[in-house]
Design an enzyme around this catalytic site. Sequence first.
Site, short mmCIF file in Angstrom:
data_model
loop_
_atom_site.label_atom_id
_atom_site.label_comp_id
_atom_site.label_asym_id
_atom_site.label_seq_id
_atom_site.Cartn_x
_atom_site.Cartn_y
_atom_site.Cartn_z
N ALA A 53 0.83 -1.20 0.00
CA ALA A 53 0.00 0.00 0.00
C ALA A 53 0.87 1.25 0.00
CB ALA A 53 -0.95 -0.01 1.20
N GLY A 54 1.84 1.31 0.90
CA GLY A 54 2.65 2.52 1.05
C GLY A 54 3.54 2.78 -0.15
N ARG A 76 -10.41 -19.49 5.26
CA ARG A 76 -9.46 -19.69 6.34
C ARG A 76 -10.11 -19.86 7.70
NH1 ARG A 76 -5.03 -15.22 4.21
NH2 ARG A 76 -4.26 -16.57 2.55
N ARG A 79 -10.80 -12.45 5.82
CA ARG A 79 -10.25 -12.14 4.50
C ARG A 79 -10.02 -13.42 3.71
NH1 ARG A 79 -5.41 -12.23 2.38
NH2 ARG A 79 -4.21 -12.39 4.30
#
Lengths: 644, 257
Positions: free
Chosen positions: A51-52, A337, A442
Amino acid sequence: MSTATEHQNLDARVPDGPIDQKWTRCKNEMKLVSPNNKRKYDIIVVGTGLAGASAAASLGELGYNVKAFCYQDSPRRAHSIAAQGGINAAKNYPNDGDSVWRLFYDTVKGGDFRARESNVYRLAEVSGNIIDQCVAQGVPFAREYGGTLANRTFGGAQVSRTFYCRGQTGQQLLLGAYSALMRQVAAGKVELFPRREMLDLVVVEGNARGIVCRNMVTGEIETHAAHAVLLCTGGYGNAYYLSTNAKGCNVTAAWRCHKRGAYFANPCYTQIHPTCIPVKGAYQSKLTLMSESLRNDGRVWVPKDVNDSRPPSEIPEEDRDYYLERRYPAFGNMVPRDVASRAAKERCDAGFGVGETGLAVYLDFKLAIAEQGRDAIEAKYGNLFHMYKKITDEDPYQVPMRIYPAVHYAMGGLWVDYHLESTVPGLFVLGEANFSDHGANRLGASALMQGLADGYFVAPYTVGHHLASRSLSSVTTAHPKFKEIAVEARNRIERLLSVNGNRTTDDIHRQLGQIMWDNCGMARNAQGLAAAIEQIRNLRDEFWQNVKILGTGEELNQSLEHAGRLADFLEFGELLAQDALHREESCGGHFREEHQTEDNEARRDDEHFCYAAAWEFQGDDTDEKLHKEPLRFNEVELTTRSYK
Amino acid sequence: MTNPAKKRLSLHLRIWRQSRTDEAGEFRDYQLQDISPDMSFLEMLDILNQQLIEQGEAPVAFDHDCREGICGTCGMMINGQAHGPDHETTTCQLHMRHFNDGDTIIIEPWRARAFPVLRDLIVNRSAFDRIIQAGGYVSIKTGQAPEGNANLIPQQHQEGSLDAAACIGCGACVAACKNASAMLFTAAKVSHFVQLPQGAPERTKRVLAMINQHDEEGFGACTNTSECEAACPAAVSVSHIARLNREYLKAMLTATD
């Protein structure tokens, strides 16, 4: 802790209109900064993972002045690098019926209907662009013999939409974003600040206008001013001490922003990943993931007989319980998961676990090797098998892997609106650090997708809108607020160093981890959570009275770095437990024992809990205030999630 | 099945201690008992550090992060070998089962002029970032990308490219080299791009700029001793250096600016 619950509508700034038009409409309506004016704006990006790095590079390319900070010695080392299996995208190259809508649907369902529909749809919508972008950067994705991009299947999906680079996809994607970032550094548009730890956020006139950080080599406390701050600092899994996160991963930046006004959403949604190498001894410092992609070819089983102590090779087929295939015939070993983790725990709790501790199940490649040959398996998973052997001294080509669930990912994070902006204007939160896209669980190969979607394709637009639509006064680090917060940061370090007690940071962190794992792990109940809150408070007191940190603040001091992070985990852990206690339902990674069906599946309560819980900091030792963002499902019908 | 024959280890450690870049360092000796052979090397150092803190001595500073062999943060010379005695292994993935009871283990930082010591076993590897800044990228902006399948890439080219791109940037190649050359690191990036059509437009400029930066950083020249390949935890082959040499030669002959 009694919680003051208040209904207040958080404005998520979701555009009106049909879901497939929302992002287009939002982009059309956003204000722009003209090319010549971009150079007048400074932007701080904290964290250089997917992301960064992608955000910093993209904003630099646009012409903004970017400062990028990371605690590592190089931006290339951020923990995105450890992601193994792959990245999802709705390209439908295999012609197996995938679409943007189906990726959206799978993600909403996989998240157990606790994510914001509009954000998830946008994620699916831009997923294809991410693959194009990465390919153009030279990311060597797996290819078919004809030269086209290859795909594999991941959990929670019935199509093949996962792009991959062997078992090191995160590494290759991060190196792609890192190379784009390095290009901007060379171009003078991004200035790098490695070995810096963000210690606080500076808010001036209600807007995020800078940060205070510590130079981890010299110990100097530095201040940096900007027109916007982007937090891309990852998740909080290390609150559990043992996790698949890198040792340095921490919640400090997010927690400090929380204490400056950013709401923290759904901290109880922690992902426990089903396939990790089991804990071995008390000295264990971290846990290692074995990619979910292994479940494409590996079959999960335990012996049918509780007392079966034969080595796995001597247990014949009829005496094995392939419990995922038995319980979930439609998805088999590819269930999501949270489902796979709970099923492993259920078998081990019932006494069927294997290995020295009984806290492990087999992941067996015998059939796959027999059918496809060793070379084919090695080509797909070679580096994972290599890693497994290094750690366990066992050859997974010969004997089944032993695996057990471990803390892996934080679905919760700072609350953000559709623009990825937090409740502090000018503070944007991207990637794992925000709460927005994964709901309560997720799906595999979606973290990489989200990090890059946020950084390449969302923030560059929405940050521009913030700059163009708000009147921001001229603020430099000479502003008294910077001095004030820098002094606070310095005092905090002095306070840590002055305790001079008897316990090391590692020792206290392990104890926190045990409290979290025992009470806020794969199964939770009200009694355990209430006890955890009490224990965390006591441990926090113990920390501030009895921690032992040698050395000074004016030097490279790793104990001091750890202590600062631990101090924040000791505050954050309580909020996590508080959130878990208040959420009287089971959903995704949050499983409350009081709320389950007769066959031990999660029982959601949509009537009372169909909202994102956003907590507002009210002061030290004061109850946090709960704000609820109602989740509305207009596109996907709220149903009981089933993988049977 | 985890090697039950091996007993717990007593060890004698000689570790380089240096409080900052501009101060002289020295070896100091430490004793450790009761080390499990299943422990990782860094977990062994964690135990040492707990003991040191309890005794009031500054813990040994060492870089580490993912502890699963991929981030490239950790790295130290262990008995003269970069990342220690195990093949294709980072220090964090090295396990104590590779040592014997009673062993003396000598632990030093990477030694290279371009990697100044910051403290104890921690060095500054920013020179690697600057080599990448010189040309280790494809000049494409966000949003400019064509469709992912627009360029067909033969599987063997993609695989060959990934073999090079697997470099984790740890610096073991530099530490293992008698010339402290970073040629394997530089070659890995050049080779990654040169095997892909995306890397073609800038191939000449890239190799010249990256080699130039490599030399400016103070890394030594490559004399083909292959110590780098032997030390590389990511199995990056010296054949990439051969490819870099071909690229460099071609670039020298054909560069127009």
